[in-house]
Design a protein around this motif. Structure first.
Motif, PDB file in Angstrom:
ATOM      1  N   LEU A  88       0.828  -1.216   0.000  1.00  0.00           N
ATOM      2  CA  LEU A  88       0.000   0.000   0.000  1.00  0.00           C
ATOM      3  C   LEU A  88       0.858   1.261   0.000  1.00  0.00           C
ATOM      4  O   LEU A  88       0.374   2.351   0.326  1.00  0.00           O
ATOM      5  CB  LEU A  88      -0.927   0.004   1.220  1.00  0.00           C
ATOM      6  CG  LEU A  88      -1.955  -1.137   1.279  1.00  0.00           C
ATOM      7  CD1 LEU A  88      -2.780  -1.060   2.547  1.00  0.00           C
ATOM      8  CD2 LEU A  88      -2.868  -1.107   0.058  1.00  0.00           C
ATOM      9  N   VAL A  90       3.165   4.272   1.052  1.00  0.00           N
ATOM     10  CA  VAL A  90       3.053   5.025   2.308  1.00  0.00           C
ATOM     11  C   VAL A  90       1.828   5.929   2.155  1.00  0.00           C
ATOM     12  O   VAL A  90       1.645   6.539   1.099  1.00  0.00           O
ATOM     13  CB  VAL A  90       4.339   5.857   2.533  1.00  0.00           C
ATOM     14  CG1 VAL A  90       4.143   6.856   3.666  1.00  0.00           C
ATOM     15  CG2 VAL A  90       5.518   4.937   2.831  1.00  0.00           C
ATOM     16  N   PRO A  91       0.956   5.987   3.184  1.00  0.00           N
ATOM     17  CA  PRO A  91      -0.263   6.790   3.026  1.00  0.00           C
ATOM     18  C   PRO A  91       0.028   8.246   2.682  1.00  0.00           C
ATOM     19  O   PRO A  91       1.021   8.807   3.132  1.00  0.00           O
ATOM     20  CB  PRO A  91      -0.937   6.703   4.405  1.00  0.00           C
ATOM     21  CG  PRO A  91      -0.138   5.765   5.213  1.00  0.00           C
ATOM     22  CD  PRO A  91       1.095   5.391   4.499  1.00  0.00           C
ATOM     23  N   LYS A  92      -0.833   8.823   1.846  1.00  0.00           N
ATOM     24  CA  LYS A  92      -0.673  10.222   1.431  1.00  0.00           C
ATOM     25  C   LYS A  92      -1.915  10.998   1.887  1.00  0.00           C
ATOM     26  O   LYS A  92      -2.951  10.396   2.149  1.00  0.00           O
ATOM     27  CB  LYS A  92      -0.592  10.322  -0.109  1.00  0.00           C
ATOM     28  CG  LYS A  92       0.350   9.352  -0.789  1.00  0.00           C
ATOM     29  CD  LYS A  92       1.763   9.826  -0.703  1.00  0.00           C
ATOM     30  CE  LYS A  92       2.747   8.997  -1.492  1.00  0.00           C
ATOM     31  NZ  LYS A  92       2.827   7.586  -1.206  1.00  0.00           N
ATOM     32  N   GLU A  93      -1.803  12.340   1.894  1.00  0.00           N
ATOM     33  CA  GLU A  93      -2.965  13.162   2.224  1.00  0.00           C
ATOM     34  C   GLU A  93      -3.184  14.170   1.099  1.00  0.00           C
ATOM     35  O   GLU A  93      -2.215  14.813   0.652  1.00  0.00           O
ATOM     36  CB  GLU A  93      -2.723  13.893   3.540  1.00  0.00           C
ATOM     37  CG  GLU A  93      -3.974  14.514   4.111  1.00  0.00           C
ATOM     38  CD  GLU A  93      -3.697  15.223   5.429  1.00  0.00           C
ATOM     39  OE1 GLU A  93      -3.829  14.573   6.477  1.00  0.00           O
ATOM     40  OE2 GLU A  93      -3.323  16.406   5.388  1.00  0.00           O
ATOM     41  N   THR A  94      -4.432  14.289   0.625  1.00  0.00           N
ATOM     42  CA  THR A  94      -4.689  15.239  -0.476  1.00  0.00           C
ATOM     43  C   THR A  94      -4.556  16.675   0.038  1.00  0.00           C
ATOM     44  O   THR A  94      -4.963  16.992   1.159  1.00  0.00           O
ATOM     45  CB  THR A  94      -6.105  15.049  -1.051  1.00  0.00           C
ATOM     46  OG1 THR A  94      -7.023  15.049   0.037  1.00  0.00           O
ATOM     47  CG2 THR A  94      -6.241  13.760  -1.811  1.00  0.00           C
ATOM     48  N   THR A 109      -7.811  14.293   2.760  1.00  0.00           N
ATOM     49  CA  THR A 109      -8.262  12.896   2.858  1.00  0.00           C
ATOM     50  C   THR A 109      -7.037  11.992   2.826  1.00  0.00           C
ATOM     51  O   THR A 109      -6.109  12.230   2.043  1.00  0.00           O
ATOM     52  CB  THR A 109      -9.166  12.532   1.653  1.00  0.00           C
ATOM     53  OG1 THR A 109     -10.259  13.436   1.638  1.00  0.00           O
ATOM     54  CG2 THR A 109      -9.674  11.098   1.721  1.00  0.00           C
ATOM     55  N   ARG A 110      -7.029  10.986   3.685  1.00  0.00           N
ATOM     56  CA  ARG A 110      -5.905  10.043   3.643  1.00  0.00           C
ATOM     57  C   ARG A 110      -6.127   9.065   2.489  1.00  0.00           C
ATOM     58  O   ARG A 110      -7.189   8.438   2.386  1.00  0.00           O
ATOM     59  CB  ARG A 110      -5.797   9.279   4.964  1.00  0.00           C
ATOM     60  CG  ARG A 110      -4.600   8.366   4.972  1.00  0.00           C
ATOM     61  CD  ARG A 110      -4.302   7.846   6.338  1.00  0.00           C
ATOM     62  NE  ARG A 110      -3.936   8.923   7.248  1.00  0.00           N
ATOM     63  CZ  ARG A 110      -3.708   8.746   8.545  1.00  0.00           C
ATOM     64  NH1 ARG A 110      -3.824   7.558   9.067  1.00  0.00           N
ATOM     65  NH2 ARG A 110      -3.377   9.760   9.314  1.00  0.00           N
ATOM     66  N   VAL A 111      -5.121   8.930   1.631  1.00  0.00           N
ATOM     67  CA  VAL A 111      -5.264   8.116   0.415  1.00  0.00           C
ATOM     68  C   VAL A 111      -4.212   7.010   0.411  1.00  0.00           C
ATOM     69  O   VAL A 111      -3.039   7.258   0.704  1.00  0.00           O
ATOM     70  CB  VAL A 111      -5.051   9.008  -0.840  1.00  0.00           C
ATOM     71  CG1 VAL A 111      -5.149   8.191  -2.104  1.00  0.00           C
ATOM     72  CG2 VAL A 111      -6.062  10.144  -0.874  1.00  0.00           C
ATOM     73  N   PHE A 112      -4.646   5.803   0.108  1.00  0.00           N
ATOM     74  CA  PHE A 112      -3.709   4.687  -0.042  1.00  0.00           C
ATOM     75  C   PHE A 112      -3.652   4.281  -1.513  1.00  0.00           C
ATOM     76  O   PHE A 112      -4.692   4.184  -2.155  1.00  0.00           O
ATOM     77  CB  PHE A 112      -4.172   3.473   0.779  1.00  0.00           C
ATOM     78  CG  PHE A 112      -4.070   3.676   2.254  1.00  0.00           C
ATOM     79  CD1 PHE A 112      -2.947   3.263   2.955  1.00  0.00           C
ATOM     80  CD2 PHE A 112      -5.099   4.286   2.955  1.00  0.00           C
ATOM     81  CE1 PHE A 112      -2.851   3.456   4.322  1.00  0.00           C
ATOM     82  CE2 PHE A 112      -5.012   4.483   4.321  1.00  0.00           C
ATOM     83  CZ  PHE A 112      -3.886   4.070   5.014  1.00  0.00           C
ATOM     84  N   ASN A 114      -2.862   1.208  -3.884  1.00  0.00           N
ATOM     85  CA  ASN A 114      -2.678  -0.240  -3.742  1.00  0.00           C
ATOM     86  C   ASN A 114      -1.802  -0.781  -4.887  1.00  0.00           C
ATOM     87  O   ASN A 114      -2.295  -1.165  -5.952  1.00  0.00           O
ATOM     88  CB  ASN A 114      -4.053  -0.914  -3.726  1.00  0.00           C
ATOM     89  CG  ASN A 114      -3.955  -2.358  -3.288  1.00  0.00           C
ATOM     90  OD1 ASN A 114      -2.916  -2.989  -3.446  1.00  0.00           O
ATOM     91  ND2 ASN A 114      -5.041  -2.875  -2.738  1.00  0.00           N
TER      92      ASN A 114
END
Ligand code: HEM
Length: 219
Positions: A88, A90-94, A109-112, A114
């Motif tokens: 996944l 590393v999580p990103k944020e818009t 928003t936290r975005v993964f 895949n």
């Protein structure tokens, strides 16, 4: 193994944790590739023949031999496609509101992403679940973040900065394992019985450890 708390008074712990995490992704990849090679004997044979011809009786494979190992490089790519160790990323944020494929996504928003699902999507990959390194021989698709159908190292300015080191370590490890040993499954274990389950965690390891029998090659 316990990990020390990272703090201002213990700066070395940060480096220790970082190093552990990074060697972890490379070692997970090596295990998955060896698992796929033992399940696919014709691929193992082809990669082994290429390595042994390129090295011609030398004791070990070194960095200077790697440019000749075109098939082995495809084996590593295919291993990372099917088994990205950070599935996944590393999580990103818009940063701002946006629309992606018709979905409205709000700012913050936290975005993964895949990468595992993208790498095995039948829209982009034929025989998507099969280990077929040949698919890369006539293809320009690479894992450096320019081709969005293959993203084991992420992309953009937060993409993995360790990519060159990781690939070097993985290619050298696999090439040396193939050069110096023939590999078999332990007596009584059949290829089709090999467990391919993934362990839950930050890095995607094989759940059941891989057990192989090495037969040293006379040089
Ligand atoms: C097979 C081996 C490896 C894989 C598959 C891998 C994959 C990744 C991925 C997916 C990310 C997040 C990228 C994103 O979210 O866009 C990442 C970040 C990172 N990787 Fe790797 N990595 C590997 C090995 C290494 C090695 C060997 C090093 C160091 C020598 C390293 C250092 C880092 C660092 C420092 C980051 C954070 C970058 C940032 O946040 O700006 N990685 N890696």
């Amino acid at each position: 193994m316990g990990l020390r708390q990272v703090s201002r008074t213990n700066p070395n712990a940060a480096t220790e944790i970082w190093t552990l995490e990074r060697t972890d992704t490379s070692s997970a990849t090596i295990v998955w590739i060896m698992t796929e090679l033992i399940r696919n004997p014709s691929v193992m044979k082809r990669a082994q023949t290429e390595v042994r011809e390129a090295v011609k009786g030398k004791e070990k494979v070194e960095e200077c031999h790697l440019p000749k190992l075109i098939y082995l490089k495809s084996v590593v790519k295919e291993g990372l496609r099917l088994h990205p160790p950070a599935p996944l990323l590393v999580p990103k944020e818009t940063l701002e509101n946006c629309t992606i494929e018709g979905y409205n996504i709000l700012a913050k928003t936290r975005v993964f992403v895949n990468a595992k699902s993208i790498g095995t999507n039948s829209k982009y990959w034929k025989n998507q679940n099969e280990f077929q390194p040949e698919r890369f021989l006539d293809s320009s698709i690479d894992f450096r973040g320019q081709h969005f159908e293959l993203l084991p190292f992420g992309a953009g300015h937060r993409g993995c900065p360790g990519i060159n080191f990781a690939i070097l370590v993985i290619e050298l490890a696999i090439a040396n394992l193939l050069h110096r040993f023939d590999w078999e499954l332990p007596h009584g274990i059949r290829r089709r019985d090999l467990d391919m389950e993934e362990a839950f965690g930050l890095t995607m390891h094989k759940k059941v450890p891989l057990c192989l029998v090495p037969k040293p090659m006379a040089l």
